[in-house]
Design a protein around this motif. Structure first.
Motif, PDB file in Angstrom:
ATOM      1  N   GLN A   1       3.213   8.651  -6.953  1.00 14.36           N
ATOM      2  CA  GLN A   1       4.553   8.894  -6.431  1.00 14.36           C
ATOM      3  C   GLN A   1       5.616   7.954  -7.000  1.00 14.36           C
ATOM      4  N   PRO A   2       5.337   6.643  -7.158  1.00 13.52           N
ATOM      5  CA  PRO A   2       6.380   5.787  -7.733  1.00 13.52           C
ATOM      6  C   PRO A   2       6.871   6.257  -9.096  1.00 13.52           C
ATOM      7  N   TYR A   3       5.994   6.854  -9.896  1.00 14.83           N
ATOM      8  CA  TYR A   3       6.418   7.337 -11.214  1.00 14.83           C
ATOM      9  C   TYR A   3       7.342   8.549 -11.081  1.00 14.83           C
ATOM     10  N   ARG A   4       7.123   9.339 -10.058  1.00 16.95           N
ATOM     11  CA  ARG A   4       8.008  10.478  -9.803  1.00 16.95           C
ATOM     12  C   ARG A   4       9.379   9.984  -9.319  1.00 16.95           C
ATOM     13  N   TRP A   5       9.357   9.058  -8.363  1.00 15.71           N
ATOM     14  CA  TRP A   5      10.597   8.596  -7.735  1.00 15.71           C
ATOM     15  C   TRP A   5      11.412   7.676  -8.641  1.00 15.71           C
ATOM     16  N   LEU A   6      10.761   6.999  -9.577  1.00 18.71           N
ATOM     17  CA  LEU A   6      11.461   6.035 -10.424  1.00 18.71           C
ATOM     18  C   LEU A   6      11.692   6.560 -11.839  1.00 18.71           C
ATOM     19  N   GLY A   7      11.454   7.841 -12.040  1.00 21.00           N
ATOM     20  CA  GLY A   7      11.530   8.396 -13.391  1.00 21.00           C
ATOM     21  C   GLY A   7      12.839   8.154 -14.101  1.00 21.00           C
TER      22      GLY A   7
ATOM     23  N   ARG B   1       0.814  -1.207   0.000  1.00 19.82           N
ATOM     24  CA  ARG B   1       0.000   0.000   0.000  1.00 19.82           C
ATOM     25  C   ARG B   1       0.850   1.260   0.000  1.00 19.82           C
ATOM     26  N   ASP B   2       1.997   1.216   0.633  1.00 23.35           N
ATOM     27  CA  ASP B   2       2.856   2.390   0.817  1.00 23.35           C
ATOM     28  C   ASP B   2       3.646   2.663  -0.462  1.00 23.35           C
ATOM     29  N   PRO B   3       3.517   3.859  -1.058  1.00 26.98           N
ATOM     30  CA  PRO B   3       4.248   4.136  -2.305  1.00 26.98           C
ATOM     31  C   PRO B   3       5.757   4.068  -2.144  1.00 26.98           C
TER      32      PRO B   3
END
Length: 361
Positions: A209-215, A151-153
């Motif tokens: 958020q994962p898309y921001r952090w893993l860009g 659940r946690d991004p």
């Protein structure tokens, strides 16, 4: 005239027929997606992939092979990979009085899963898998369910990064899905068009958020067949707002954007009507997708719908209704592996492969 091969299509059986070869040779075809029906054994799969490459070496051979219940090849030596939730549960052991152990084991297991997944596929000639799932497990979506890490991004992002590192070790790219997040809606987008009523700020602060952090490490992204009604009336895969304004400009993503399967019942719903397959492909490309997936049509009416889409794309290009993108074509070609794959017999005897198997949960 610009070159751009945007269509990823399917074949009906375990070998190519004359129609398959003709469609794969078409300059607007960019690749092929495999399903369980295309699998008999490793030797057959290897021969099939080799024949595809003999038609055009640049064709991308892809598959949905995540682990858990979404794994197309399960016999003749292929490892049964765990669902991604199992990695999230391993991470959660930290909260049970074992500081550090769960997180480190989970990240190591995720890297091993990516390495085993990518290496086994590549040994048979498959170039690319649509993984990892970056959706958050809100406990709402049955179609996502245990395909999600957690659940946690933050947990999702770190485990996905570890899995992608394993894929990279195997010489394979990755595809984060389903942007900006499918986990908070109940409806299954295979059969209905889900609507997420949350606002943009909430989505960006949580599911996206994962898309921001893993860009910097994502090589491809697949948007969700979901309408985020407070952001746009169109599903994300048909939305320039989501794909160009938010994913490209705001989040800075530079890789490939795939559509999800445009043959799905809900996939062609837009502005209150059902688009034809050709309309759906062209609309998605114009919205900002680089490649369009059209699956499970080769066995219907001898695949005439695939021919109609290829003809419609060619006509739209000639009339200037669709402008091919050299940037999109360059992105497609960048998904092809750069290093030679290890043959299966060599792979399964290697120490790094055996160690990776030992680290799986």
């Amino acid at each position: 005239m610009s070159i751009h091969a945007p269509l990823i299509l399917d074949i009906e059986g375990i070998s190519l027929n004359a129609d398959d070869r003709r469609r794969l040779a078409h300059p607007l075809t960019g690749g092929m997606i495999l399903f369980g029906r295309n699998w008999q054994n490793r030797a057959q799969l290897t021969d099939l992939c080799a024949e595809v490459k003999s038609i055009r070496a640049d064709l991308l051979i892809a598959v949905d092979h995540e682990g858990g219940r979404v794994q197309r090849f399960r016999t003749d030596g292929f490892t049964h990979l765990p669902p991604m939730r199992a990695l999230g549960e391993l991470w959660a052991q930290d909260a049970q009085g074992q500081p550090g152990s769960g997180v480190l084991k989970a990240c190591e297991a995720a890297t091993s899963a990516g390495f085993v997944l990518g290496s086994e596929l590549r040994a048979c000639g498959v170039d690319f898998s649509f993984t990892p799932v970056l959706d958050l497990d809100h406990g709402e979506s049955g179609v996502i369910g245990d395909r999600a890490f957690a659940r946690d991004p933050r947990v999702v992002s770190l485990l996905a990064r570890s899995l992608m590192h394993g894929l990279l070790q195997a010489g394979m790219g990755n595809c984060g899905k389903h942007f900006p997040g499918h986990g908070a809606v109940k409806a299954d987008s295979h059969v209905a068009l889900p609507v997420d009523k949350r606002g943009l700020k909430t989505i960006l602060a949580d599911d996206a958020q994962p898309y921001r952090w893993l860009g910097s490490v994502l090589t491809a992204v697949m948007p969700a067949h979901v309408i985020y009604s407070k952001v746009d009336s169109r599903p994300a895969g048909f939305s320039p707002r989501w794909l160009q304004d938010i994913l490209r400009r705001q989040l800075g993503f530079q890789g490939v954007v795939f559509t999800d399967d445009l043959s799905m019942a809900a996939a062609r719903q837009m502005d209150g009507r059902t688009l034809s397959y050709a309309e759906a492909v062209i609309t998605a490309l114009e919205a900002g997708c680089d490649l369009a997936l059209l699956c499970n049509r080769s066995a219907v009416n001898d695949g005439t719908e695939l021919d109609e889409v290829l003809d419609a794309l060619a006509e739209a290009q000639l009339k200037g209704h669709w402008m091919p993108s050299e940037i999109s074509e360059e992105r497609r070609l960048n998904l092809l592996p750069r290093s030679p794959a290890r043959p299966w017999d060599e792979l399964v005897r290697s120490s790094d492969y055996m160690q990776a198997l030992d680290r799986l949960p």
